[in-house]
Design a protein around this motif. Sequence first.
Motif, PDB file in Angstrom:
ATOM      1  N   THR A 183       1.038  -1.405   0.218  1.00  0.00           N
ATOM      2  CA  THR A 183       0.276  -0.006  -0.121  1.00  0.00           C
ATOM      3  C   THR A 183       1.022   1.204   0.169  1.00  0.00           C
ATOM      4  O   THR A 183       1.947   1.356   0.561  1.00  0.00           O
ATOM      5  N   ASP A 184       0.222   2.540  -0.605  1.00  0.00           N
ATOM      6  CA  ASP A 184       1.074   3.333  -0.910  1.00  0.00           C
ATOM      7  C   ASP A 184       1.082   4.351   1.039  1.00  0.00           C
ATOM      8  O   ASP A 184       2.172   4.894   1.466  1.00  0.00           O
ATOM      9  N   PRO A 185       0.061   5.262   1.937  1.00  0.00           N
ATOM     10  CA  PRO A 185       0.216   5.952   2.633  1.00  0.00           C
ATOM     11  C   PRO A 185       0.974   5.183   3.343  1.00  0.00           C
ATOM     12  O   PRO A 185       0.928   4.026   3.560  1.00  0.00           O
ATOM     13  N   LEU A 186       1.218   5.879   4.415  1.00  0.00           N
ATOM     14  CA  LEU A 186       2.107   5.739   5.946  1.00  0.00           C
ATOM     15  C   LEU A 186       1.041   5.536   6.459  1.00  0.00           C
ATOM     16  O   LEU A 186      -0.141   5.794   6.821  1.00  0.00           O
ATOM     17  N   LEU A 187       1.403   3.670   6.674  1.00  0.00           N
ATOM     18  CA  LEU A 187       0.131   4.011   7.964  1.00  0.00           C
ATOM     19  C   LEU A 187       0.672   4.420   9.310  1.00  0.00           C
ATOM     20  O   LEU A 187       1.492   4.063  10.163  1.00  0.00           O
ATOM     21  N   LEU A 188       0.348   4.970  10.163  1.00  0.00           N
ATOM     22  CA  LEU A 188       0.030   5.459  12.014  1.00  0.00           C
ATOM     23  C   LEU A 188      -0.250   5.006  12.347  1.00  0.00           C
ATOM     24  O   LEU A 188      -1.682   4.987  12.689  1.00  0.00           O
ATOM     25  N   GLY A 189       0.021   3.767  12.998  1.00  0.00           N
ATOM     26  CA  GLY A 189      -0.771   2.751  14.386  1.00  0.00           C
ATOM     27  C   GLY A 189      -1.179   1.493  13.938  1.00  0.00           C
ATOM     28  O   GLY A 189      -1.849   1.658  12.755  1.00  0.00           O
ATOM     29  N   PRO A 227       7.023 -23.042 -11.810  1.00  0.00           N
ATOM     30  CA  PRO A 227       7.143 -22.202  -9.882  1.00  0.00           C
ATOM     31  C   PRO A 227       6.689 -21.278  -9.417  1.00  0.00           C
ATOM     32  O   PRO A 227       6.559 -20.199 -11.021  1.00  0.00           O
ATOM     33  N   GLY A 228       6.972 -20.926  -8.292  1.00  0.00           N
ATOM     34  CA  GLY A 228       6.489 -19.851  -7.562  1.00  0.00           C
ATOM     35  C   GLY A 228       7.891 -18.963  -7.663  1.00  0.00           C
ATOM     36  O   GLY A 228       8.525 -20.010  -6.219  1.00  0.00           O
ATOM     37  N   ARG A 229       7.663 -17.387  -8.179  1.00  0.00           N
ATOM     38  CA  ARG A 229       8.796 -16.658  -8.148  1.00  0.00           C
ATOM     39  C   ARG A 229       8.662 -16.213  -6.847  1.00  0.00           C
ATOM     40  O   ARG A 229       8.136 -15.391  -5.906  1.00  0.00           O
ATOM     41  N   PRO A 230      10.464 -16.494  -5.789  1.00  0.00           N
ATOM     42  CA  PRO A 230       9.862 -15.563  -4.689  1.00  0.00           C
ATOM     43  C   PRO A 230       9.740 -14.445  -4.314  1.00  0.00           C
ATOM     44  O   PRO A 230      10.429 -13.491  -5.585  1.00  0.00           O
ATOM     45  N   GLU A 231       9.709 -13.210  -3.920  1.00  0.00           N
ATOM     46  CA  GLU A 231       9.360 -12.249  -3.667  1.00  0.00           C
ATOM     47  C   GLU A 231      10.694 -11.683  -2.476  1.00  0.00           C
ATOM     48  O   GLU A 231      10.918 -12.402  -1.424  1.00  0.00           O
ATOM     49  N   LEU A 232      11.675 -10.512  -3.140  1.00  0.00           N
ATOM     50  CA  LEU A 232      12.749 -10.298  -2.318  1.00  0.00           C
ATOM     51  C   LEU A 232      12.496  -8.801  -1.773  1.00  0.00           C
ATOM     52  O   LEU A 232      12.060  -7.985  -2.983  1.00  0.00           O
ATOM     53  N   ILE A 233      12.427  -8.501  -0.493  1.00  0.00           N
ATOM     54  CA  ILE A 233      12.115  -7.762   0.553  1.00  0.00           C
ATOM     55  C   ILE A 233      13.618  -6.735   1.252  1.00  0.00           C
ATOM     56  O   ILE A 233      13.621  -7.463   1.560  1.00  0.00           O
ATOM     57  N   ARG A 234      13.637  -6.246   1.152  1.00  0.00           N
ATOM     58  CA  ARG A 234      14.935  -5.381   2.173  1.00  0.00           C
ATOM     59  C   ARG A 234      14.277  -3.997   3.039  1.00  0.00           C
ATOM     60  O   ARG A 234      12.694  -3.736   2.347  1.00  0.00           O
ATOM     61  N   ASN A 235      14.375  -3.909   3.779  1.00  0.00           N
ATOM     62  CA  ASN A 235      13.453  -3.511   5.147  1.00  0.00           C
ATOM     63  C   ASN A 235      14.425  -3.282   5.686  1.00  0.00           C
ATOM     64  O   ASN A 235      15.585  -2.958   5.946  1.00  0.00           O
ATOM     65  N   THR A 236      14.263  -2.155   7.180  1.00  0.00           N
ATOM     66  CA  THR A 236      14.737  -1.169   7.816  1.00  0.00           C
ATOM     67  C   THR A 236      13.236  -1.174   8.845  1.00  0.00           C
ATOM     68  O   THR A 236      12.413  -0.722   8.614  1.00  0.00           O
ATOM     69  N   TYR A 244      17.598  -5.549   6.932  1.00  0.00           N
ATOM     70  CA  TYR A 244      17.562  -7.081   6.670  1.00  0.00           C
ATOM     71  C   TYR A 244      16.864  -7.431   5.645  1.00  0.00           C
ATOM     72  O   TYR A 244      16.017  -6.655   5.058  1.00  0.00           O
ATOM     73  N   TRP A 245      16.399  -8.720   4.909  1.00  0.00           N
ATOM     74  CA  TRP A 245      15.912  -8.859   3.823  1.00  0.00           C
ATOM     75  C   TRP A 245      15.285 -10.065   4.373  1.00  0.00           C
ATOM     76  O   TRP A 245      15.163 -10.471   5.243  1.00  0.00           O
ATOM     77  N   LEU A 246      13.912  -9.577   3.747  1.00  0.00           N
ATOM     78  CA  LEU A 246      12.910 -10.838   3.452  1.00  0.00           C
ATOM     79  C   LEU A 246      12.802 -11.647   2.283  1.00  0.00           C
ATOM     80  O   LEU A 246      12.339 -10.919   0.968  1.00  0.00           O
ATOM     81  N   VAL A 269       9.564   0.614  16.286  1.00  0.00           N
ATOM     82  CA  VAL A 269       8.582   1.819  16.121  1.00  0.00           C
ATOM     83  C   VAL A 269       8.421   2.042  14.914  1.00  0.00           C
ATOM     84  O   VAL A 269       7.289   2.643  14.410  1.00  0.00           O
ATOM     85  N   HIS A 270       9.123   1.426  13.771  1.00  0.00           N
ATOM     86  CA  HIS A 270       8.492   2.124  12.211  1.00  0.00           C
ATOM     87  C   HIS A 270       9.349   1.049  11.689  1.00  0.00           C
ATOM     88  O   HIS A 270      10.251   0.336  11.657  1.00  0.00           O
ATOM     89  N   LEU A 271       8.497   0.445  11.134  1.00  0.00           N
ATOM     90  CA  LEU A 271       8.883  -0.429   9.294  1.00  0.00           C
ATOM     91  C   LEU A 271       8.807  -0.383   7.733  1.00  0.00           C
ATOM     92  O   LEU A 271       8.133   0.526   7.911  1.00  0.00           O
ATOM     93  N   HIS A 272       9.854  -0.102   7.485  1.00  0.00           N
ATOM     94  CA  HIS A 272       9.183   0.203   6.012  1.00  0.00           C
ATOM     95  C   HIS A 272       9.758  -1.184   5.072  1.00  0.00           C
ATOM     96  O   HIS A 272      11.272  -1.607   4.896  1.00  0.00           O
ATOM     97  N   GLU A 273       9.393  -1.134   3.848  1.00  0.00           N
ATOM     98  CA  GLU A 273       9.207  -2.584   3.258  1.00  0.00           C
ATOM     99  C   GLU A 273       9.288  -2.019   2.161  1.00  0.00           C
ATOM    100  O   GLU A 273       8.845  -1.498   1.569  1.00  0.00           O
ATOM    101  N   ASP A 274      10.818  -2.899   1.205  1.00  0.00           N
ATOM    102  CA  ASP A 274      10.931  -1.801  -0.074  1.00  0.00           C
ATOM    103  C   ASP A 274      10.699  -3.520  -0.887  1.00  0.00           C
ATOM    104  O   ASP A 274      11.803  -3.996  -0.595  1.00  0.00           O
ATOM    105  N   VAL A 275       9.650  -3.747  -1.996  1.00  0.00           N
ATOM    106  CA  VAL A 275      10.030  -4.754  -2.786  1.00  0.00           C
ATOM    107  C   VAL A 275      10.738  -4.343  -4.003  1.00  0.00           C
ATOM    108  O   VAL A 275      10.982  -3.780  -4.549  1.00  0.00           O
TER     109      VAL A 275
END
Length: 154
Positions: free
Chosen positions: A58-64, A119-128, A105-107, A141-147
């Motif tokens: 999703t695009d908007p920053l989720l607040l809580g 075969p299902g292609r894996p999704e690779l996400i870098r995270n902070t 980290y990576w997920l 307190v904050h999670l940032h996902e970047d596919v």
Amino acid sequence: MPENTLPLPSTARPGASAADADAVWAVLTGMYEAYDAGDRARIDQALDPRATVWDSATDPLLLGKPDLDRIRDARPAAGEGPQETGLTAYDRTIDVFGDIAVLRYWLRVDFAPAPDGTPGRPELIRNTAILHRAGEAWRIVHLHEDVRQPGPVG
């Protein structure tokens, strides 16, 4: 863009004890174990109720928690869309500054084959993730996902 040629630290960097780094990593991996188990209450124990999230879907920053719950409730039900078969968090880099930790980290999200056997292609996400320590407990307190590599579509 050139690749990083320095060896990547996989645990604590200066300012983080091995015990702090392990505790921070345990919060994150425990959250993903709870996700695999479908245990939303246990996931929420890893998150500060006011945590902000840049969710990859999703695009908007989720607040809580109310925003996060709204997005969770809108996701496809089990059996709809690609079937996740596993999550693997890896390549952790952790800094600790007093009661604040920064975790990078990576997920990898694995998927079952499509109905046609593709075969299902894996999704690779870098995270902070930013965590705050209150007493002995760390909470996100904050999670940032970047596919970086999308998984299967559908």
